[in-house]
Design a protein around this motif. Sequence first.
Motif, short mmCIF file in Angstrom:
data_model
loop_
_atom_site.label_atom_id
_atom_site.label_comp_id
_atom_site.label_asym_id
_atom_site.label_seq_id
_atom_site.Cartn_x
_atom_site.Cartn_y
_atom_site.Cartn_z
N LEU A 249 0.83 -1.21 0.00
CA LEU A 249 0.00 0.00 0.00
C LEU A 249 0.86 1.25 0.00
CD1 LEU A 249 -3.13 -0.28 2.28
CD2 LEU A 249 -2.95 -0.20 -0.20
N SER A 250 1.91 1.25 0.81
CA SER A 250 2.77 2.43 0.87
C SER A 250 3.39 2.71 -0.49
CB SER A 250 3.87 2.23 1.92
OG SER A 250 3.31 2.22 3.21
N ALA B 246 0.67 4.10 -2.71
CA ALA B 246 0.25 5.46 -2.36
C ALA B 246 1.06 6.48 -3.16
CB ALA B 246 0.41 5.70 -0.87
N LYS B 247 2.25 6.07 -3.57
CA LYS B 247 3.11 6.98 -4.35
C LYS B 247 2.76 6.97 -5.83
CE LYS B 247 6.93 6.02 -1.21
NZ LYS B 247 8.14 5.18 -1.11
N PHE C 184 -3.85 2.47 -5.61
CA PHE C 184 -4.33 2.69 -4.25
C PHE C 184 -5.68 3.42 -4.30
CE2 PHE C 184 -3.74 5.51 -0.31
CZ PHE C 184 -4.34 4.58 0.52
N PRO D 102 -7.69 5.48 -1.76
CA PRO D 102 -7.67 6.07 -0.41
C PRO D 102 -9.05 6.14 0.24
CG PRO D 102 -7.04 7.69 -2.07
CD PRO D 102 -7.16 6.39 -2.77
N LEU E 232 -10.33 3.79 3.05
CA LEU E 232 -9.93 3.91 4.45
C LEU E 232 -11.01 4.59 5.30
CD1 LEU E 232 -6.20 4.94 3.96
CD2 LEU E 232 -7.04 2.77 4.86
N MET F 74 -12.76 3.04 8.34
CA MET F 74 -11.86 2.88 9.47
C MET F 74 -11.76 4.18 10.26
SD MET F 74 -8.10 1.29 9.25
CE MET F 74 -6.97 2.64 9.35
N THR F 75 -11.59 5.28 9.56
CA THR F 75 -11.48 6.55 10.27
C THR F 75 -12.81 6.89 10.92
OG1 THR F 75 -11.93 7.75 8.22
CG2 THR F 75 -9.64 7.41 8.79
N TRP G 36 0.20 5.82 11.30
CA TRP G 36 0.35 5.14 10.02
C TRP G 36 -0.58 5.76 8.98
CZ3 TRP G 36 -2.85 2.36 6.77
CH2 TRP G 36 -2.22 1.67 5.73
N LEU G 37 -1.82 5.98 9.38
CA LEU G 37 -2.78 6.61 8.48
C LEU G 37 -2.25 7.94 7.97
CD1 LEU G 37 -6.30 5.99 10.04
CD2 LEU G 37 -5.56 5.45 7.73
N GLN H 3 0.44 7.50 5.41
CA GLN H 3 -0.12 7.15 4.10
C GLN H 3 -0.69 8.39 3.41
OE1 GLN H 3 1.46 4.08 4.20
NE2 GLN H 3 -0.03 3.91 2.54
N LEU I 200 2.03 10.43 1.90
CA LEU I 200 2.52 9.84 0.65
C LEU I 200 1.56 10.15 -0.49
CD1 LEU I 200 3.70 6.28 1.76
CD2 LEU I 200 5.12 8.21 1.07
N TRP I 201 0.29 9.93 -0.19
CA TRP I 201 -0.75 10.13 -1.21
C TRP I 201 -0.79 11.58 -1.67
CZ3 TRP I 201 -3.54 7.81 -4.64
CH2 TRP I 201 -4.69 8.41 -5.14
N ARG J 2 2.00 12.61 -3.79
CA ARG J 2 1.78 12.09 -5.14
C ARG J 2 0.87 13.03 -5.92
NH1 ARG J 2 -2.27 8.14 -7.85
NH2 ARG J 2 -1.45 8.50 -9.94
N ARG K 144 2.77 16.00 -7.03
CA ARG K 144 3.61 15.76 -8.20
C ARG K 144 2.76 15.71 -9.46
NH1 ARG K 144 5.93 12.10 -4.74
NH2 ARG K 144 4.97 10.33 -5.81
#
Lengths: 113, 113
Positions: free
Chosen positions: A24-25, A28-29, A74, A76, A79, A82-83, B85-86, B89, B92-93, B96, B99
């Motif tokens: 996943l990491s 994510a990029k 990915f 996003p 998620l 979960m949040t 961790w969230l 992520q 990172l996202w 991206r 960019r």
Amino acid sequence: MAKHDPNLDLLFHALSDPTRRMMLSRLAKGPAAVTELAGLSGFKLPTILRHLSVLEEAGLVATQKDGRVRSCAFQPKALQPMTDWLEDQRKLWEARLDRLDDYVMNLMKEREK
Amino acid sequence: MAKHDPNLDLLFHALSDPTRRMMLSRLAKGPAAVTELAGLSGFKLPTILRHLSVLEEAGLVATQKDGRVRSCAFQPKALQPMTDWLEDQRKLWEARLDRLDDYVMNLMKEREK
DNA sequence: TGTATAGTTAGCAACATGGCTAAGCATGAT
DNA sequence: ATCATGCTTAGCCATGTTGCTAACTATACA
């Protein structure tokens, strides 16, 4: 207020593995092919494919084939549940602290009498 | 930047089960005995004790014995590694996306020429 | 056409998980 | 001392998970 959200089961389970988190990491990029993910992890392709399907079932990754290469992306938004759950827990916890606070305040008032 | 945080494994795994999440939601409202947790879930005591030990190993619950009853308390701080961790992520996202944004801007500038 | 590349599928082995029952131990109440 | 309560432990069973190899399919390239 989901009583038994199977989605959360899948989400948390998907994230409970370090290899899947690494995938996943990486994703994510930006998107990546299956072989690249396998290369990064050091595991064999079938193993990575299995992890990938776990991530897909949790909705965390979407894939599509361009010619013979499968591109993984990915997702996003997956998620969110979960949040949301985290937020629900926080609310419960804070309501509890508030009640505790009331309780202590009452105790102090009683003492003043 | 944990490469392989076993703590996260335990955390996510602990949360991947609906029974354990139910236990946590109950405990977020305040401490409870093992028997009460069992009653709420409908499962037998040994089953609940197993779930409880999973929650304890993840640091999400702390327990102590008062006489013959074991009191269980939610430990909200244990969720921190997960939110960290969230956050990682998300960074990172977003990097991206930045960019991507640059890329599109450059494309548009090229077009103007 | 032939060959290398990228996935895919089937199936095996070792171990983990989640439920249970049965039996045991420790504490509180009578 | 006895009994009920609350937890604990051991161990069983079915199923799920995670790694693998071997064999297969499908696409690109020469």
